[in-house]
Motif scaffolding. Structure first.
Motif, PDB file in Angstrom:
ATOM      1  N   LEU A 120       0.819  -1.210   0.000  1.00 41.25           N
ATOM      2  CA  LEU A 120       0.000   0.000   0.000  1.00 41.25           C
ATOM      3  C   LEU A 120       0.854   1.262   0.000  1.00 41.25           C
ATOM      4  O   LEU A 120       0.609   2.194  -0.769  1.00 41.25           O
ATOM      5  N   GLY A 121       1.876   1.299   0.870  1.00 41.68           N
ATOM      6  CA  GLY A 121       2.691   2.496   0.976  1.00 41.68           C
ATOM      7  C   GLY A 121       3.451   2.833  -0.295  1.00 41.68           C
ATOM      8  O   GLY A 121       3.693   4.011  -0.592  1.00 41.68           O
ATOM      9  N   LYS A 122       3.822   1.804  -1.059  1.00 38.75           N
ATOM     10  CA  LYS A 122       4.617   2.035  -2.262  1.00 38.75           C
ATOM     11  C   LYS A 122       3.807   2.657  -3.396  1.00 38.75           C
ATOM     12  O   LYS A 122       4.358   3.331  -4.254  1.00 38.75           O
ATOM     13  N   ILE A 123       2.516   2.395  -3.402  1.00 41.43           N
ATOM     14  CA  ILE A 123       1.686   2.898  -4.499  1.00 41.43           C
ATOM     15  C   ILE A 123       0.626   3.871  -3.995  1.00 41.43           C
ATOM     16  O   ILE A 123      -0.347   4.165  -4.695  1.00 41.43           O
ATOM     17  N   LEU A 124       0.807   4.383  -2.788  1.00 40.52           N
ATOM     18  CA  LEU A 124      -0.186   5.243  -2.169  1.00 40.52           C
ATOM     19  C   LEU A 124      -0.572   6.436  -3.046  1.00 40.52           C
ATOM     20  O   LEU A 124      -1.767   6.695  -3.235  1.00 40.52           O
ATOM     21  N   PRO A 125       0.385   7.183  -3.608  1.00 34.51           N
ATOM     22  CA  PRO A 125      -0.025   8.313  -4.464  1.00 34.51           C
ATOM     23  C   PRO A 125      -0.828   7.869  -5.689  1.00 34.51           C
ATOM     24  O   PRO A 125      -1.761   8.560  -6.108  1.00 34.51           O
ATOM     25  N   ARG A 126      -0.467   6.709  -6.250  1.00 38.60           N
ATOM     26  CA  ARG A 126      -1.181   6.224  -7.432  1.00 38.60           C
ATOM     27  C   ARG A 126      -2.629   5.810  -7.078  1.00 38.60           C
ATOM     28  O   ARG A 126      -3.556   6.040  -7.858  1.00 38.60           O
ATOM     29  N   ILE A 127      -2.818   5.207  -5.914  1.00 40.76           N
ATOM     30  CA  ILE A 127      -4.173   4.866  -5.473  1.00 40.76           C
ATOM     31  C   ILE A 127      -4.991   6.141  -5.301  1.00 40.76           C
ATOM     32  O   ILE A 127      -6.150   6.228  -5.725  1.00 40.76           O
ATOM     33  N   ALA A 128      -4.368   7.147  -4.647  1.00 39.74           N
ATOM     34  CA  ALA A 128      -5.070   8.410  -4.420  1.00 39.74           C
ATOM     35  C   ALA A 128      -5.505   9.041  -5.739  1.00 39.74           C
ATOM     36  O   ALA A 128      -6.646   9.507  -5.882  1.00 39.74           O
ATOM     37  N   GLU A 129      -4.614   9.041  -6.721  1.00 42.04           N
ATOM     38  CA  GLU A 129      -4.952   9.594  -8.036  1.00 42.04           C
ATOM     39  C   GLU A 129      -6.081   8.800  -8.685  1.00 42.04           C
ATOM     40  O   GLU A 129      -7.004   9.367  -9.284  1.00 42.04           O
ATOM     41  N   GLY A 130      -6.004   7.469  -8.566  1.00 40.72           N
ATOM     42  CA  GLY A 130      -7.027   6.630  -9.171  1.00 40.72           C
ATOM     43  C   GLY A 130      -8.405   6.835  -8.567  1.00 40.72           C
ATOM     44  O   GLY A 130      -9.424   6.644  -9.239  1.00 40.72           O
ATOM     45  N   LEU A 131      -8.449   7.220  -7.291  1.00 44.00           N
ATOM     46  CA  LEU A 131      -9.726   7.462  -6.625  1.00 44.00           C
ATOM     47  C   LEU A 131     -10.133   8.930  -6.683  1.00 44.00           C
ATOM     48  O   LEU A 131     -11.118   9.336  -6.039  1.00 44.00           O
ATOM     49  N   GLY A 132      -9.350   9.724  -7.420  1.00 41.41           N
ATOM     50  CA  GLY A 132      -9.713  11.119  -7.624  1.00 41.41           C
ATOM     51  C   GLY A 132      -9.334  12.054  -6.502  1.00 41.41           C
ATOM     52  O   GLY A 132      -9.988  13.087  -6.305  1.00 41.41           O
ATOM     53  N   GLY A 133      -8.265  11.728  -5.748  1.00 42.51           N
ATOM     54  CA  GLY A 133      -7.847  12.586  -4.643  1.00 42.51           C
ATOM     55  C   GLY A 133      -6.351  12.801  -4.633  1.00 42.51           C
ATOM     56  O   GLY A 133      -5.677  12.651  -5.653  1.00 42.51           O
ATOM     57  N   THR A 134      -5.830  13.143  -3.457  1.00 41.19           N
ATOM     58  CA  THR A 134      -4.400  13.363  -3.271  1.00 41.19           C
ATOM     59  C   THR A 134      -3.880  12.430  -2.186  1.00 41.19           C
ATOM     60  O   THR A 134      -4.666  11.740  -1.514  1.00 41.19           O
ATOM     61  N   SER A 135      -2.581  12.434  -1.989  1.00 36.24           N
ATOM     62  CA  SER A 135      -1.975  11.553  -0.986  1.00 36.24           C
ATOM     63  C   SER A 135      -2.533  11.795   0.409  1.00 36.24           C
ATOM     64  O   SER A 135      -2.673  10.860   1.210  1.00 36.24           O
ATOM     65  N   VAL A 136      -2.860  13.048   0.724  1.00 39.41           N
ATOM     66  CA  VAL A 136      -3.397  13.361   2.050  1.00 39.41           C
ATOM     67  C   VAL A 136      -4.712  12.623   2.287  1.00 39.41           C
ATOM     68  O   VAL A 136      -5.022  12.225   3.421  1.00 39.41           O
ATOM     69  N   ASP A 137      -5.495  12.383   1.235  1.00 40.35           N
ATOM     70  CA  ASP A 137      -6.778  11.687   1.370  1.00 40.35           C
ATOM     71  C   ASP A 137      -6.611  10.227   1.772  1.00 40.35           C
ATOM     72  O   ASP A 137      -7.585   9.586   2.194  1.00 40.35           O
ATOM     73  N   MET A 138      -5.397   9.704   1.627  1.00 44.89           N
ATOM     74  CA  MET A 138      -5.149   8.306   1.987  1.00 44.89           C
ATOM     75  C   MET A 138      -4.837   8.121   3.463  1.00 44.89           C
ATOM     76  O   MET A 138      -4.723   6.997   3.945  1.00 44.89           O
ATOM     77  N   ALA A 139      -4.698   9.231   4.210  1.00 49.16           N
ATOM     78  CA  ALA A 139      -4.353   9.122   5.631  1.00 49.16           C
ATOM     79  C   ALA A 139      -5.344   8.249   6.409  1.00 49.16           C
ATOM     80  O   ALA A 139      -4.932   7.410   7.217  1.00 49.16           O
ATOM     81  N   PRO A 140      -6.675   8.382   6.209  1.00 47.33           N
ATOM     82  CA  PRO A 140      -7.596   7.490   6.939  1.00 47.33           C
ATOM     83  C   PRO A 140      -7.410   6.011   6.586  1.00 47.33           C
ATOM     84  O   PRO A 140      -7.587   5.140   7.442  1.00 47.33           O
ATOM     85  N   VAL A 141      -7.061   5.723   5.334  1.00 47.33           N
ATOM     86  CA  VAL A 141      -6.824   4.337   4.928  1.00 47.33           C
ATOM     87  C   VAL A 141      -5.662   3.754   5.724  1.00 47.33           C
ATOM     88  O   VAL A 141      -5.745   2.643   6.278  1.00 47.33           O
ATOM     89  N   VAL A 142      -4.569   4.517   5.790  1.00 46.80           N
ATOM     90  CA  VAL A 142      -3.388   4.069   6.520  1.00 46.80           C
ATOM     91  C   VAL A 142      -3.715   3.905   8.007  1.00 46.80           C
ATOM     92  O   VAL A 142      -3.343   2.905   8.641  1.00 46.80           O
ATOM     93  N   THR A 143      -4.425   4.873   8.568  1.00 42.64           N
ATOM     94  CA  THR A 143      -4.749   4.831   9.998  1.00 42.64           C
ATOM     95  C   THR A 143      -5.658   3.654  10.334  1.00 42.64           C
ATOM     96  O   THR A 143      -5.416   2.917  11.291  1.00 42.64           O
ATOM     97  N   PHE A 144      -6.717   3.443   9.550  1.00 43.05           N
ATOM     98  CA  PHE A 144      -7.643   2.343   9.823  1.00 43.05           C
ATOM     99  C   PHE A 144      -6.971   0.991   9.607  1.00 43.05           C
ATOM    100  O   PHE A 144      -7.300   0.010  10.302  1.00 43.05           O
ATOM    101  N   GLN A 145      -6.046   0.902   8.657  1.00 39.34           N
ATOM    102  CA  GLN A 145      -5.307  -0.340   8.481  1.00 39.34           C
ATOM    103  C   GLN A 145      -4.534  -0.670   9.747  1.00 39.34           C
ATOM    104  O   GLN A 145      -4.524  -1.818  10.210  1.00 39.34           O
TER     105      GLN A 145
END
Length: 453
Positions: free
Chosen positions: A46-71
């Protein structure tokens, strides 16, 4: 069943420890290592492709913070409840449940339609893949003769780190071809297929002895392992110098005998696994956003760096039986702190220097965590071993929640990279201090029973 005659006792620990390493032991090592490889892949890609996931879901890297935290929250819950379950119902059923859980949920995550859905799926997945390491190590340690136990545990941990390497290889060469969804699909299909491997692995003898020392299945398992073994009729099975199993179960680790080492081990795991989670999830993003280092380039660098982690793990396993383990582990973390501090100041363009720093950092970080894992494995008797490893890991997951959360705040506040990395180096120094204190408290001995002897 015939009554237990005087002397009709069978020491299962001595039987295992006096065996030569054969096909059975190698098979268990290979299967546990393969499962931990898949677990490491699912945990770290997850951490290696985090920016790419964020882009794919229409957001930015900051939007992935809840994903990382809940994981990390899910991993904490899993480390808390799954290892005691393995002490109660067996190692194999829990490993099967974990493979089914995180495999199925990873497949579902490939079809996430937004950050909220991914956050919930990844959080629940964490419950299952966080338990694979403590339960797998418990099974392996209870199957392996003592004279090869540290080495086998280190090999399995190298394979766990190998999952990290595998995700790095895929990111470096196939990110564009697979897309971020392809990582989740592989992270689901492979664990589900691997469930069949557990059919080849026998349940832990130590687990069966602790559940019922007169269980007739124990004698049958021993005879399958060695047809020449002399098992008395109606034998009472026991584990070496192990005393009667405490009625407190895993809570006995908080009793007077084990409390000091439990507190110190929990604190070490909090700082160590917190730092690992922070850097695994955010270092690629930090270097991408602050230094302009492409994700694919960093992944390629880390493939080389992970070789250092594998070497650090094997060297740690080899040296722990030969030198003072507490001095050894503390030294690892002091160098770890120096490397973390340096990475924030080195230019990625000077590849040979930057990659060398990554190699030394992963050598010390991964090898140091291996040392802590081995301390936790050896510090508790079999009846609480899985729980001891798992609950120490659970405290590490608390660090894995707190540290990435703070990393997300640092990213949102745009703190300078050298400031972030300087702060991140401090926990490594704290770990070195805690290891030194534990060594003094234990009189240089790892095994609590050895200290009491």
């Amino acid at each position: 069943m015939a009554s237990i005659a005087e002397g009709a006792r069978f020491d299962v620990a001595a039987f295992i420890d006096n065996r030569s390493v054969g096909a059975r032991e190698v098979l268990v090592l290979a299967i546990v290592s393969a499962l931990l490889l898949l677990d490491g892949f699912d945990m770290y890609f997850l951490g290696k492709i985090l920016p790419r996931i964020a882009e794919g879901l229409g957001g930015t890297s900051v939007d992935m913070a809840p994903v990382v935290t809940f994981q990390q929250i899910g991993m904490f819950v899993g480390a808390l409840i799954m290892p005691p379950l393995a002490d109660r119902i067996g190692r194999k059923p829990v490993l099967l449940l974990c493979l089914l859980g995180f495999g199925g949920l990873s497949l579902g995550a490939a079809y996430s339609n937004g950050f909220t859905m991914l956050t919930w799926l990844r959080g629940i997945s964490g419950v299952f893949f966080s338990a694979m390491l403590p339960v797998g190590l418990a099974l392996l340690s209870e199957t392996t003769p003592k004279h090869r136990r540290a080495l086998f545990l280190s090999i399995a941990l190298v394979c766990f780190s190998g999952g990290n390497i595998m995700s790095g290889v895929m990111t470096a060469w196939w990110l564009d071809e697979l897309g971020w969804e392809g990582f989740f699909i592989l992270g689901g299909v492979l664990p589900l297929a691997a469930m069949a491997l557990l059919l080849l692995v026998p349940e832990s003898l130590s687990y069966r002895v602790n559940r019922n020392p007169t269980d007739p299945r124990i004698a049958a398992m021993i005879r399958r392992m060695d047809s020449q073994a002399e098992v008395p009729e109606g034998a009472y099975f026991y584990i070496g110098t192990q005393k009667e199993v405490s009625p407190l179960g895993p809570l006995a680790m908080f009793g007077k005998r084990y409390l000091p080492q439990t507190v110190l081990l929990f604190a070490m795991c909090f700082f160590s696994m917190g730092n690992i989670a922070l850097l695994a999830n955010y270092l690629p993003t930090l270097l991408y956003e602050y230094k302009g280092l492409a994700l694919e380039t960093f992944a390629f660098y880390m493939i080389i760096g992970y070789i250092g982690g594998a070497c650090g793990t094997l060297v740690m396993g080899w040296l722990m039986d030969r030198v003072n383990p507490f001095v050894l582990i503390a030294s690892y973390f002091i160098v770890d702190a120096v490397m973390i501090f340096s990475i924030g100041r080195l230019a990625p363009e000077v590849a040979i220097v930057f990659v060398t720093a990554l190699v030394v950092w992963t050598f010390c970080q991964t090898g140091g965590q291996t040392g802590i894992n081995n301390l936790a494995t050896l510090a508790y008797p079999p009846e609480m071993r899985s729980s001891g490893i798992g609950w120490a890991g659970a405290m590490g997951r608390v660090g894995g929640i707190v540290f990435p959360f703070l990393g997300g705040l640092a990213l949102a506040e745009a703190l300078p990279l050298d400031t972030i990395m300087t702060i991140t180096a401090v926990p490594a120094l704290m770990i070195a201090l805690l290891v030194f204190i534990l060594g003094r408290a234990n009189g240089g001995q790892i095994d609590a029973r050895a200290r009491a002897a």
